[in-house]
Design a protein around this motif. Sequence first.
Motif, PDB file in Angstrom:
ATOM      1  N   VAL A  17      61.593   7.532  28.106  1.00 12.91           N
ATOM      2  CA  VAL A  17      61.203   6.354  28.869  1.00 12.91           C
ATOM      3  C   VAL A  17      61.236   5.149  27.929  1.00 12.91           C
ATOM      4  O   VAL A  17      60.951   5.278  26.739  1.00 12.91           O
ATOM      5  N   LEU A  18      61.655   4.005  28.462  1.00  8.57           N
ATOM      6  CA  LEU A  18      61.615   2.763  27.703  1.00  8.57           C
ATOM      7  C   LEU A  18      60.353   2.018  28.134  1.00  8.57           C
ATOM      8  O   LEU A  18      60.150   1.768  29.324  1.00  8.57           O
ATOM      9  N   ILE A  19      59.509   1.687  27.153  1.00 10.60           N
ATOM     10  CA  ILE A  19      58.245   1.018  27.431  1.00 10.60           C
ATOM     11  C   ILE A  19      58.268  -0.384  26.839  1.00 10.60           C
ATOM     12  O   ILE A  19      58.545  -0.557  25.648  1.00 10.60           O
ATOM     13  N   ASP A  20      57.989  -1.373  27.684  1.00  8.70           N
ATOM     14  CA  ASP A  20      57.911  -2.765  27.253  1.00  8.70           C
ATOM     15  C   ASP A  20      56.471  -3.049  26.821  1.00  8.70           C
ATOM     16  O   ASP A  20      55.549  -3.036  27.632  1.00  8.70           O
ATOM     17  N   VAL A  21      56.292  -3.282  25.525  1.00  7.17           N
ATOM     18  CA  VAL A  21      54.982  -3.598  24.967  1.00  7.17           C
ATOM     19  C   VAL A  21      55.049  -5.033  24.451  1.00  7.17           C
ATOM     20  O   VAL A  21      55.582  -5.279  23.364  1.00  7.17           O
ATOM     21  N   ASN A  22      54.586  -5.974  25.270  1.00  8.99           N
ATOM     22  CA  ASN A  22      54.588  -7.396  24.904  1.00  8.99           C
ATOM     23  C   ASN A  22      55.963  -7.891  24.445  1.00  8.99           C
ATOM     24  O   ASN A  22      56.081  -8.573  23.439  1.00  8.99           O
ATOM     25  N   GLY A  23      56.992  -7.508  25.159  1.00 10.78           N
ATOM     26  CA  GLY A  23      58.339  -7.986  24.855  1.00 10.78           C
ATOM     27  C   GLY A  23      59.130  -7.112  23.902  1.00 10.78           C
ATOM     28  O   GLY A  23      60.322  -7.313  23.725  1.00 10.78           O
ATOM     29  N   VAL A  24      58.488  -6.130  23.267  1.00  9.75           N
ATOM     30  CA  VAL A  24      59.195  -5.179  22.395  1.00  9.75           C
ATOM     31  C   VAL A  24      59.354  -3.891  23.185  1.00  9.75           C
ATOM     32  O   VAL A  24      58.380  -3.356  23.715  1.00  9.75           O
TER      33      VAL A  24
END
Length: 181
Positions: A17-24
């Motif tokens: 899964v690709l997780i977006d953490v504050n733009g990263v």
Amino acid sequence: MIAGLRGEIFKKKINSVLIDVNGVIYEVVVSVNSYSELKDKVFLYITEIIREDTYTLYGFIDEYEKKMFDTLIKINGVGPKVALAICSTFTPSTFASIVQTKNVSALKQVPGIGPKSASRILVELSEFSVTIDSDTTTTDAINALEGLGFKKDAISKIIKDISATSTEDIIKEALKKLASF
């Protein structure tokens, strides 16, 4: 070291899964059990594996599944791929009972594990069976007893017969039994 990631699902892949953490955006490999529980906003417990040619993040919804994975990858001959297959096949509590009963045939159901590997894994994990279980009260008591210097095998043998429900009561009963052990 990354201990966990909190963010929004950017994209789901087959086994990651690709997780977006504050733009990263982080790519995290997940077990089938964790994958099935993913929501739009997620927190995953992370295990990092850094090798010469790769840097991989493994994520788990459940803290006990992460502990199970971390324990499995410490076994000689069990890499992250096999450990993740075991995590995908069994819940931590089911796996703990498989280890306690030394159920080789159940472990052989995991893709990539034959009879020899299953037997070896069960032998090496016999002392860890209680700590894999999802009972935090028992796990906390075991950790406290280990901190006092008692051996895991002795703790594992006596803890099975204790019926107390609080961490303090488990420790008290265990200390009484360990004194005469």
